[in-house]
Motif scaffolding. Structure first.
Motif, PDB file in Angstrom:
ATOM      1  N   PRO A  26       0.921  -1.234   0.234  1.00 31.54           N
ATOM      2  CA  PRO A  26      -0.014   0.007  -0.040  1.00 31.54           C
ATOM      3  C   PRO A  26       1.089   1.211   0.032  1.00 31.54           C
ATOM      4  N   SER A  27       0.292   2.298  -0.428  1.00 29.04           N
ATOM      5  CA  SER A  27       0.909   3.571  -0.642  1.00 29.04           C
ATOM      6  C   SER A  27       0.618   4.433   0.809  1.00 29.04           C
ATOM      7  N   SER A  28       1.755   5.283   1.168  1.00 27.53           N
ATOM      8  CA  SER A  28       1.284   5.990   2.478  1.00 27.53           C
ATOM      9  C   SER A  28       0.344   7.204   1.947  1.00 27.53           C
ATOM     10  N   ASN A  29      -0.245   7.740   3.036  1.00 32.67           N
ATOM     11  CA  ASN A  29      -1.108   8.775   2.915  1.00 32.67           C
ATOM     12  C   ASN A  29      -0.165   9.918   3.254  1.00 32.67           C
ATOM     13  N   ALA A  30       1.019  10.082   3.258  1.00 30.76           N
ATOM     14  CA  ALA A  30       1.916  11.025   3.899  1.00 30.76           C
ATOM     15  C   ALA A  30       1.963  12.251   2.680  1.00 30.76           C
ATOM     16  N   CYS A  31       1.658  12.055   1.477  1.00 32.24           N
ATOM     17  CA  CYS A  31       1.940  12.999   0.519  1.00 32.24           C
ATOM     18  C   CYS A  31       0.479  13.573  -0.134  1.00 32.24           C
ATOM     19  N   ALA A  32      -0.578  12.906   0.723  1.00 31.16           N
ATOM     20  CA  ALA A  32      -1.896  13.329   0.212  1.00 31.16           C
ATOM     21  C   ALA A  32      -2.285  14.836   0.079  1.00 31.16           C
ATOM     22  N   ALA A  33      -1.873  15.549   1.041  1.00 24.02           N
ATOM     23  CA  ALA A  33      -2.378  16.976   0.846  1.00 24.02           C
ATOM     24  C   ALA A  33      -1.416  17.669  -0.337  1.00 24.02           C
ATOM     25  N   ASP A  34      -0.103  17.281  -0.463  1.00 26.16           N
ATOM     26  CA  ASP A  34       0.593  17.792  -1.640  1.00 26.16           C
ATOM     27  C   ASP A  34      -0.141  17.223  -3.066  1.00 26.16           C
ATOM     28  N   ALA A  35      -0.795  15.939  -2.962  1.00 32.53           N
ATOM     29  CA  ALA A  35      -1.146  15.536  -4.061  1.00 32.53           C
ATOM     30  C   ALA A  35      -2.543  16.143  -4.749  1.00 32.53           C
ATOM     31  N   VAL A  36      -3.349  16.632  -3.859  1.00 34.65           N
ATOM     32  CA  VAL A  36      -4.506  17.654  -4.039  1.00 34.65           C
ATOM     33  C   VAL A  36      -3.874  18.928  -4.645  1.00 34.65           C
ATOM     34  N   ILE A  37      -2.977  19.458  -4.037  1.00 30.74           N
ATOM     35  CA  ILE A  37      -2.483  20.548  -4.692  1.00 30.74           C
ATOM     36  C   ILE A  37      -1.769  20.429  -6.030  1.00 30.74           C
ATOM     37  N   PRO A  58     -10.398  13.912  -0.414  1.00 23.97           N
ATOM     38  CA  PRO A  58      -8.912  13.809  -0.036  1.00 23.97           C
ATOM     39  C   PRO A  58      -8.307  12.804  -1.109  1.00 23.97           C
ATOM     40  N   ALA A  59      -6.906  12.847  -1.290  1.00 22.54           N
ATOM     41  CA  ALA A  59      -6.278  11.615  -2.395  1.00 22.54           C
ATOM     42  C   ALA A  59      -6.494  10.280  -1.714  1.00 22.54           C
ATOM     43  N   LYS A  60      -6.442   9.344  -2.657  1.00 23.44           N
ATOM     44  CA  LYS A  60      -6.697   8.106  -2.270  1.00 23.44           C
ATOM     45  C   LYS A  60      -5.450   7.228  -2.693  1.00 23.44           C
ATOM     46  N   PRO A  61      -5.054   6.851  -1.630  1.00 20.61           N
ATOM     47  CA  PRO A  61      -3.775   5.846  -1.897  1.00 20.61           C
ATOM     48  C   PRO A  61      -4.168   4.671  -2.542  1.00 20.61           C
ATOM     49  N   LEU A  62      -3.442   4.498  -3.421  1.00 23.76           N
ATOM     50  CA  LEU A  62      -3.474   2.965  -4.304  1.00 23.76           C
ATOM     51  C   LEU A  62      -2.044   2.339  -4.063  1.00 23.76           C
ATOM     52  N   PRO A  63      -2.178   1.059  -4.429  1.00 21.30           N
ATOM     53  CA  PRO A  63      -0.912   0.375  -4.350  1.00 21.30           C
ATOM     54  C   PRO A  63       0.360   0.796  -4.776  1.00 21.30           C
ATOM     55  N   LEU A  78      -1.292   8.144  -5.591  1.00 25.79           N
ATOM     56  CA  LEU A  78      -2.174   8.748  -4.960  1.00 25.79           C
ATOM     57  C   LEU A  78      -3.157   9.230  -6.101  1.00 25.79           C
ATOM     58  N   GLU A  79      -4.427   8.880  -5.842  1.00 29.98           N
ATOM     59  CA  GLU A  79      -5.402   9.140  -6.760  1.00 29.98           C
ATOM     60  C   GLU A  79      -6.357  10.174  -6.218  1.00 29.98           C
ATOM     61  N   VAL A  80      -6.618  11.347  -7.301  1.00 27.96           N
ATOM     62  CA  VAL A  80      -7.222  12.463  -7.054  1.00 27.96           C
ATOM     63  C   VAL A  80      -8.312  12.731  -8.319  1.00 27.96           C
ATOM     64  N   TRP A  81      -9.757  13.168  -8.091  1.00 24.16           N
ATOM     65  CA  TRP A  81     -10.395  13.125  -9.106  1.00 24.16           C
ATOM     66  C   TRP A  81     -10.647  14.716  -9.081  1.00 24.16           C
ATOM     67  N   ARG A  92      -3.476  10.434 -11.198  1.00 21.79           N
ATOM     68  CA  ARG A  92      -2.866   9.779 -10.179  1.00 21.79           C
ATOM     69  C   ARG A  92      -1.423  10.427 -10.171  1.00 21.79           C
ATOM     70  N   LEU A  93      -0.854  10.430  -8.952  1.00 25.66           N
ATOM     71  CA  LEU A  93       0.553  11.094  -8.918  1.00 25.66           C
ATOM     72  C   LEU A  93       1.246  10.143  -8.179  1.00 25.66           C
ATOM     73  N   GLU A  94       2.533  10.073  -8.573  1.00 23.00           N
ATOM     74  CA  GLU A  94       3.412   9.173  -8.001  1.00 23.00           C
ATOM     75  C   GLU A  94       4.480   9.879  -7.335  1.00 23.00           C
ATOM     76  N   TYR A  95       4.734   9.619  -6.010  1.00 17.03           N
ATOM     77  CA  TYR A  95       5.735  10.324  -4.955  1.00 17.03           C
ATOM     78  C   TYR A  95       6.816   9.211  -4.518  1.00 17.03           C
ATOM     79  N   TYR A  96       7.773   9.821  -4.509  1.00 18.44           N
ATOM     80  CA  TYR A  96       8.921   9.106  -3.701  1.00 18.44           C
ATOM     81  C   TYR A  96       9.208   9.886  -2.349  1.00 18.44           C
ATOM     82  N   ARG A  97       9.132   8.937  -1.230  1.00 20.58           N
ATOM     83  CA  ARG A  97       9.227   9.850  -0.163  1.00 20.58           C
ATOM     84  C   ARG A  97      10.648   9.840   0.474  1.00 20.58           C
TER      85      ARG A  97
END
Length: 115
Positions: A26-37, A58-63, A78-81, A92-97
């Motif tokens: 699973p993906s983390s929710n740590a970058c969810a706020a940035d994903a919406v921006i 909010p952004a939905k974490p995907l695998p 992270l998926e955002v509509w 869908r936004l891909e992040y490296y933490r």
């Protein structure tokens, strides 16, 4: 003649071992706020700054996915509509933490439509 089925059987047994590293995590929710921006920026770019464009959170974490350049690293997905008038867009936004930082590595936007 019996050598070919034996080789095939051994190859089939090895396939699950190859996919073990790419197992679903699973993906983390740590970058969810940035994903919406970032989704708002992506949708604005895609729609030429249409003033009707909106993003819902909010952004939905995907695998997560494996980094294609380094199999030991994973990207959170992270998926955002978003919506523009009657159109719906899945982003869908891909992040490296990196510690506490979220490094945006990729973006995808797809209009949700039946043609």
């Amino acid at each position: 003649m019996t050598r070919m089925p034996l080789t095939l059987a051994l190859a089939l047994l090895a396939v699950p071992a190859l996919g073990a590293h790419a197992a679903t995590k699973p993906s983390s929710n740590a970058c969810a706020a940035d994903a919406v921006i970032q989704a708002k920026k992506l949708l604005a770019f895609h729609t030429d700054d249409d003033d009707r464009a909106e993003v819902s959170g909010p952004a939905k974490p995907l695998p997560s996915i494996v980094n294609p350049a380094n199999a030991k690293q994973r990207f959170d997905v992270l998926e955002v509509w978003g919506y523009v008038y009657k159109g719906q867009y899945r982003m869908r936004l891909e992040y490296y933490r990196l510690g506490n930082d979220c490094v945006l590595m990729g973006q995808e936007i797809l209009e949700h439509a039946s043609l």
